[in-house]
Design a protein around this motif. Sequence first.
Motif, PDB file in Angstrom:
ATOM      1  N   ALA A  11      -4.572   4.944  -8.730  1.00 10.21           N
ATOM      2  CA  ALA A  11      -4.595   4.978  -7.260  1.00 10.21           C
ATOM      3  C   ALA A  11      -5.889   4.374  -6.730  1.00 10.21           C
ATOM      4  O   ALA A  11      -5.892   3.613  -5.759  1.00 10.21           O
ATOM      5  N   SER A  37       0.834  -1.185   0.000  1.00  9.32           N
ATOM      6  CA  SER A  37       0.000   0.000   0.000  1.00  9.32           C
ATOM      7  C   SER A  37       0.877   1.246   0.000  1.00  9.32           C
ATOM      8  O   SER A  37       0.685   2.180  -0.774  1.00  9.32           O
ATOM      9  N   ASP A  80      -7.847  -3.483  -0.804  1.00  6.53           N
ATOM     10  CA  ASP A  80      -8.986  -3.814   0.067  1.00  6.53           C
ATOM     11  C   ASP A  80      -9.418  -5.254  -0.146  1.00  6.53           C
ATOM     12  O   ASP A  80      -9.688  -5.996   0.802  1.00  6.53           O
ATOM     13  N   LYS A 104      -6.930  -7.640   1.281  1.00  6.41           N
ATOM     14  CA  LYS A 104      -7.078  -7.726   2.741  1.00  6.41           C
ATOM     15  C   LYS A 104      -8.172  -8.714   3.110  1.00  6.41           C
ATOM     16  O   LYS A 104      -8.018  -9.533   4.008  1.00  6.41           O
ATOM     17  N   GLN A 136      -7.643   3.365   4.871  1.00  2.00           N
ATOM     18  CA  GLN A 136      -8.813   2.771   5.497  1.00  2.00           C
ATOM     19  C   GLN A 136      -9.435   3.734   6.504  1.00  2.00           C
ATOM     20  O   GLN A 136      -8.728   4.450   7.217  1.00  2.00           O
ATOM     21  N   GLU A 137     -10.757   3.714   6.542  1.00  2.00           N
ATOM     22  CA  GLU A 137     -11.458   4.604   7.460  1.00  2.00           C
ATOM     23  C   GLU A 137     -11.046   4.339   8.902  1.00  2.00           C
ATOM     24  O   GLU A 137     -10.993   5.250   9.723  1.00  2.00           O
ATOM     25  N   ILE A 138     -10.734   3.083   9.174  1.00  4.04           N
ATOM     26  CA  ILE A 138     -10.367   2.737  10.554  1.00  4.04           C
ATOM     27  C   ILE A 138      -9.065   3.436  10.945  1.00  4.04           C
ATOM     28  O   ILE A 138      -8.855   3.801  12.094  1.00  4.04           O
ATOM     29  N   MET A 168     -19.694   5.278   5.665  1.00  6.88           N
ATOM     30  CA  MET A 168     -18.862   6.437   5.329  1.00  6.88           C
ATOM     31  C   MET A 168     -18.518   6.457   3.841  1.00  6.88           C
ATOM     32  O   MET A 168     -18.498   7.523   3.218  1.00  6.88           O
ATOM     33  N   SER A 169     -18.243   5.277   3.294  1.00 14.04           N
ATOM     34  CA  SER A 169     -17.885   5.222   1.875  1.00 14.04           C
ATOM     35  C   SER A 169     -19.045   5.658   0.996  1.00 14.04           C
ATOM     36  O   SER A 169     -18.861   6.409   0.023  1.00 14.04           O
ATOM     37  N   GLY A 179     -12.929   6.025  -0.979  1.00 14.46           N
ATOM     38  CA  GLY A 179     -13.026   5.140   0.167  1.00 14.46           C
ATOM     39  C   GLY A 179     -13.051   3.691  -0.281  1.00 14.46           C
ATOM     40  O   GLY A 179     -12.410   3.312  -1.253  1.00 14.46           O
ATOM     41  N   LEU A 180     -13.815   2.900   0.418  1.00 13.27           N
ATOM     42  CA  LEU A 180     -13.924   1.501   0.030  1.00 13.27           C
ATOM     43  C   LEU A 180     -14.623   1.418  -1.313  1.00 13.27           C
ATOM     44  O   LEU A 180     -15.598   2.105  -1.554  1.00 13.27           O
ATOM     45  N   GLN A 238     -17.385   1.727   7.953  1.00 17.37           N
ATOM     46  CA  GLN A 238     -16.641   1.988   6.708  1.00 17.37           C
ATOM     47  C   GLN A 238     -17.595   2.072   5.520  1.00 17.37           C
ATOM     48  O   GLN A 238     -17.456   2.949   4.649  1.00 17.37           O
ATOM     49  N   PRO A 271      -2.873   9.317  -2.711  1.00 18.04           N
ATOM     50  CA  PRO A 271      -2.389  10.547  -3.298  1.00 18.04           C
ATOM     51  C   PRO A 271      -3.328  11.710  -2.955  1.00 18.04           C
ATOM     52  O   PRO A 271      -4.534  11.530  -2.918  1.00 18.04           O
ATOM     53  N   GLU A 273     -17.391  -1.978  12.830  1.00 16.45           N
ATOM     54  CA  GLU A 273     -16.345  -1.167  12.180  1.00 16.45           C
ATOM     55  C   GLU A 273     -16.507  -1.219  10.662  1.00 16.45           C
ATOM     56  O   GLU A 273     -16.363  -0.214   9.967  1.00 16.45           O
TER      57      GLU A 273
END
Lengths: 491, 122
Positions: free
Chosen positions: A308, A250, A316, A319, B89-91, A379-380, A443-444, A376, B108, A372
Amino acid sequence: MESGTDKSPSGLKEYIKAALKHDFKNLSVISAISASSREEADEELISLIKTLAEEYGEYISAAEKIVGELAESKRQIEELLEYKNLQEENLMKSRGLYSAIITNMADALIVIDGDKKIISFNSAFASMFMLDPGLFIKENCPGLILGMSIESVLGGGIIGLVNNVFKSYADTSAVPDGEKLFSSEISLGGGRTGRAMATPMFVKPSAAGPSQPVSDKSARIFSGAVITVRDTTEEKETESMKSDFIRLMSHALKAPLTSVIGFSEIAHKKFTESILPLIDTEDKKIKKISGQIEGNLSIIAEEGKNLASLISDVLDIAKIESGNTGWKEENFSIRPLIDYSMKLTSSLFQQKGLSGELEIEEDLPEAFGDKEKYTQIIMSIISNAIKHSNEGTIKLAAESCENGIMITVADCGAGITKEKAEKLFDKFRPGGDAFSDGSSGTGLGLHVCSHIIKHYGGKIWVESEESKGSTFRFTVPTGFRSSCKPHADVI
Amino acid sequence: MPKVLIADDEPHIRLLLEQTLEDLEDEGLEIIVAENGAEALKAIKENKPDMVFLDVMMPKMNGFEVCSEVKNNLKIQGVYIILLTAKGQEIDKLKGMESGADMYMTKPFNPDDIINKVREIL
């Protein structure tokens, strides 16, 4: 019946004979020897002898029948004995097999009764927790630990797990319909870590002993718990390596991209602001080249941004696929998540001059999953809504629905065409052109959001029309759930 | 004279931020740079900058640790800290907020956003 004269040495000379018959066959003869002559033998004696002969015959018949029945019984007993021996042999084999399986299990196994006393365990249990061997073999008495309270043998997380099982199931009048799998990460001996899983154990109410598991869930009595523990030290180390790799990637990918995008934007800005005005616009060739340089710098910056965004999505997904995300299973309230998400995105609202409107149903049930991750997601989706809206109000609602709780985020942006909307949640969707305003998500990635939502049994969809904004909706499950399916089979 | 500290272990990122803010230098902005967390903390203590662009993944001390030290322990007043990192990540943003950061920007970043933020704060 016959009679005759006989000159026996004792001087007896008369006798009476009666045939002893059985089954219409002559078996023997009953003889009455008398000192009297045939003529002197009275009829009563003859009748007696006849009766005796008949009764003896019947006795013999009965005896023979009994002998036959005894022989049949003997045969049946022998068959039963043979069957019993066979069953015992099979039972011994099964016991041996199960014993071998339990003994050779890499996972530790502990079974406790309703008083939290250990009633069965395997060798992995002792080695995994580095327990005192004296607990197991003392004066040739293996299994001394049997009957001991699990709390006197172990401590820490596993006791918490056991207490959770007992808290949920010990009250037989309130046994939940679903059987929950209790799971917790615990510390093992020697600085190792493990994952303990506990399930409740039930027996029939009429069962003589506690070793009779039942399949009839309607007639069951909680009688303890079965606990397995897996040593996850190596898995955790591998996960940690994967996590380090992803973090490194990352950083390693995004840092140079930051330079590419940033410098190209600065170069573009300086070129257009400081160089371009000085260029002789009369020279067509110079004009063309300067236009190309300006355009090329813009392309480098835009493509850098798309790259990007793609890298973020790939990381993501990596992960999730590496198992690094962890899938918590907890009950939580949706309202604080929404408030928190709105708070964290407030600066974005301000930057775009947008307002937010909340409509949260009162008394929403508890949601289930990983709060959590849902934070996310919320928020995304809010960030996306802000990104694609230039004016107006973004509406966020939460309400009960058939499948749990439905969360809605409605923007007032450019909207999405129907065919693009259908591909919006696909893996590696093309960045930059999904929305009608030409922008990409932040975001995500929506694919990652979709993946998480589906993992917990929910669904996500979008309702949109070009130039009329988009409404994203997703569902969050509620209430008690058994353990979720493994994440590995989802993607 | 307002001061801005740029703390990042990547030379190109430091250069990018410096070039991004160089127009503001003409307006009187002083730019200070640090190459790792420990150096950043030292520079904050010595120079008392008004604003800090703080990378998270840095050697010696990471950005969360520097931020927490400044905001929670040293309680240096008036310094506006922007965590600037590849961790998107938001976390991680939540961690940044917990460490006391005023803002969290992911790499970026857009140079215009940087300039606008500096103008807004200073």
